[in-house]
Design a protein around this motif. Structure first.
Motif, PDB file in Angstrom:
ATOM      1  N   MET A   1       2.062  -1.939   5.252  1.00 56.95           N
ATOM      2  CA  MET A   1       2.520  -2.260   3.897  1.00 56.95           C
ATOM      3  C   MET A   1       1.354  -2.287   2.909  1.00 56.95           C
ATOM      4  N   THR A   2       0.229  -2.823   3.322  1.00 55.84           N
ATOM      5  CA  THR A   2      -0.939  -2.874   2.446  1.00 55.84           C
ATOM      6  C   THR A   2      -1.395  -1.467   2.076  1.00 55.84           C
ATOM      7  N   GLN A   3      -1.518  -0.594   3.066  1.00 55.96           N
ATOM      8  CA  GLN A   3      -1.945   0.782   2.804  1.00 55.96           C
ATOM      9  C   GLN A   3      -0.915   1.541   1.976  1.00 55.96           C
ATOM     10  N   LEU A   4       0.344   1.314   2.267  1.00 57.21           N
ATOM     11  CA  LEU A   4       1.417   2.002   1.558  1.00 57.21           C
ATOM     12  C   LEU A   4       1.421   1.640   0.070  1.00 57.21           C
ATOM     13  N   HIS A   5       1.325   0.354  -0.220  1.00 55.22           N
ATOM     14  CA  HIS A   5       1.320  -0.057  -1.624  1.00 55.22           C
ATOM     15  C   HIS A   5       0.043   0.380  -2.339  1.00 55.22           C
ATOM     16  N   HIS A   6      -1.053   0.459  -1.619  1.00 56.53           N
ATOM     17  CA  HIS A   6      -2.293   0.956  -2.215  1.00 56.53           C
ATOM     18  C   HIS A   6      -2.151   2.441  -2.596  1.00 56.53           C
ATOM     19  N   ILE A   7      -1.492   3.199  -1.752  1.00 55.41           N
ATOM     20  CA  ILE A   7      -1.271   4.629  -2.024  1.00 55.41           C
ATOM     21  C   ILE A   7      -0.332   4.814  -3.214  1.00 55.41           C
ATOM     22  N   ALA A   8       0.747   4.032  -3.259  1.00 56.95           N
ATOM     23  CA  ALA A   8       1.786   4.220  -4.275  1.00 56.95           C
ATOM     24  C   ALA A   8       1.452   3.574  -5.615  1.00 56.95           C
ATOM     25  N   LYS A   9       0.529   2.642  -5.649  1.00 54.92           N
ATOM     26  CA  LYS A   9       0.239   1.874  -6.865  1.00 54.92           C
ATOM     27  C   LYS A   9      -0.017   2.742  -8.103  1.00 54.92           C
ATOM     28  N   PRO A  10      -0.817   3.797  -8.027  1.00 58.49           N
ATOM     29  CA  PRO A  10      -1.046   4.601  -9.233  1.00 58.49           C
ATOM     30  C   PRO A  10       0.212   5.302  -9.763  1.00 58.49           C
ATOM     31  N   TYR A  11       1.238   5.425  -8.936  1.00 54.22           N
ATOM     32  CA  TYR A  11       2.452   6.133  -9.320  1.00 54.22           C
ATOM     33  C   TYR A  11       3.541   5.212  -9.858  1.00 54.22           C
ATOM     34  N   TYR A  12       3.295   3.913  -9.814  1.00 57.47           N
ATOM     35  CA  TYR A  12       4.299   2.993 -10.334  1.00 57.47           C
ATOM     36  C   TYR A  12       4.432   3.126 -11.838  1.00 57.47           C
ATOM     37  N   GLY A  13       3.393   3.526 -12.510  1.00 59.88           N
ATOM     38  CA  GLY A  13       3.457   3.747 -13.947  1.00 59.88           C
ATOM     39  C   GLY A  13       3.128   2.500 -14.735  1.00 59.88           C
TER      40      GLY A  13
ATOM     41  N   GLU B   1       7.378 -11.497   0.792  1.00 60.06           N
ATOM     42  CA  GLU B   1       8.822 -11.742   0.808  1.00 60.06           C
ATOM     43  C   GLU B   1       9.538 -10.740   1.699  1.00 60.06           C
ATOM     44  N   GLU B   2       9.134  -9.483   1.600  1.00 62.48           N
ATOM     45  CA  GLU B   2       9.761  -8.453   2.429  1.00 62.48           C
ATOM     46  C   GLU B   2       9.468  -8.699   3.907  1.00 62.48           C
ATOM     47  N   LEU B   3       8.230  -9.057   4.230  1.00 59.16           N
ATOM     48  CA  LEU B   3       7.877  -9.334   5.622  1.00 59.16           C
ATOM     49  C   LEU B   3       8.594 -10.576   6.148  1.00 59.16           C
ATOM     50  N   GLU B   4       8.733 -11.606   5.311  1.00 58.77           N
ATOM     51  CA  GLU B   4       9.451 -12.814   5.733  1.00 58.77           C
ATOM     52  C   GLU B   4      10.921 -12.517   5.995  1.00 58.77           C
ATOM     53  N   ARG B   5      11.524 -11.699   5.142  1.00 61.13           N
ATOM     54  CA  ARG B   5      12.925 -11.334   5.321  1.00 61.13           C
ATOM     55  C   ARG B   5      13.108 -10.580   6.638  1.00 61.13           C
ATOM     56  N   LEU B   6      12.200  -9.662   6.936  1.00 57.96           N
ATOM     57  CA  LEU B   6      12.273  -8.913   8.187  1.00 57.96           C
ATOM     58  C   LEU B   6      12.062  -9.832   9.394  1.00 57.96           C
ATOM     59  N   ASN B   7      11.169 -10.809   9.254  1.00 55.17           N
ATOM     60  CA  ASN B   7      10.935 -11.759  10.331  1.00 55.17           C
ATOM     61  C   ASN B   7      12.184 -12.598  10.595  1.00 55.17           C
ATOM     62  N   ILE B   8      12.861 -13.030   9.529  1.00 56.82           N
ATOM     63  CA  ILE B   8      14.100 -13.804   9.689  1.00 56.82           C
ATOM     64  C   ILE B   8      15.139 -12.969  10.432  1.00 56.82           C
ATOM     65  N   LYS B   9      15.233 -11.691  10.097  1.00 51.97           N
ATOM     66  CA  LYS B   9      16.197 -10.825  10.783  1.00 51.97           C
ATOM     67  C   LYS B   9      15.874 -10.718  12.278  1.00 51.97           C
ATOM     68  N   ARG B  10      14.576 -10.627  12.603  1.00 55.80           N
ATOM     69  CA  ARG B  10      14.194 -10.575  14.021  1.00 55.80           C
ATOM     70  C   ARG B  10      14.541 -11.885  14.727  1.00 55.80           C
ATOM     71  N   LEU B  11      14.310 -13.008  14.025  1.00 51.75           N
ATOM     72  CA  LEU B  11      14.653 -14.299  14.622  1.00 51.75           C
ATOM     73  C   LEU B  11      16.155 -14.458  14.808  1.00 51.75           C
ATOM     74  N   ILE B  12      16.936 -13.904  13.884  1.00 52.74           N
ATOM     75  CA  ILE B  12      18.397 -13.912  14.026  1.00 52.74           C
ATOM     76  C   ILE B  12      18.794 -13.119  15.268  1.00 52.74           C
TER      77      ILE B  12
END
Length: 144
Positions: A86-98, A114-125
């Motif tokens: 996620m860190t690398q992905l957002h670093h790559i996409a950041k210049p294109y957000y405008g 928040e996205e990682l926490e939501r995914l973690n909750i789904k795994r715990l479910i």
């Protein structure tokens, strides 16, 4: 244990709604159990990020990685659960957000967490369902 060794876009397409990061051979590799697997474009070939929300849209995509004759498939959901991805992905996409979508790094970090926490909750479910733990299941569902 899975980690991202390298994530570089082959090229990037941006339109009004999405930033599309197109992947190709030799530009994306992961380390799985201390072995390096190279991306091969036989299924998923792009990562689509919503420019407004900065969230990955194609969470159902599957990506193939190869080492020798072994091919391993990882879903986008599995990949976005990796903090380094996620860190690398957002670093790559950041210049294109405008300019319209510029936010500070603190806000960007908050979105990632928040996205990682939501995914973690789904795994715990899923774990609670596997263990047939109804109380834990109900508590976790309330958090979503």
């Amino acid at each position: 244990m899975i980690s991202v060794k390298m994530l570089k876009p082959y090229y990037i397409k941006a339109d009004d709604q999405f930033v599309r990061i197109i992947l190709a051979y030799q530009y994306f590799s992961v380390v799985i159990n201390k072995q390096v697997f190279q991306f091969i474009p036989i299924e998923g070939k792009e990562i689509r990020i919503n420019r407004r929300t900065r969230k990955v849209e194609n969470v159902g995509s599957r990506f193939a990685f190869q080492k020798g004759k072994d091919v391993i498939y990882l879903t986008m959901t599995e990949l976005i659960s990796l903090p380094d991805f996620m860190t690398q992905l957002h670093h790559i996409a950041k210049p294109y957000y405008g300019i319209d979508y510029e936010v500070d790094e603190e806000f960007e970090s908050k979105l990632i967490f928040e996205e990682l926490e939501r995914l973690n909750i789904k795994r715990l479910i899923d774990k609670a369902l596997d263990e047939r733990d109804e109380n834990t299941f109900r508590e976790l569902v309330r958090l979503l």
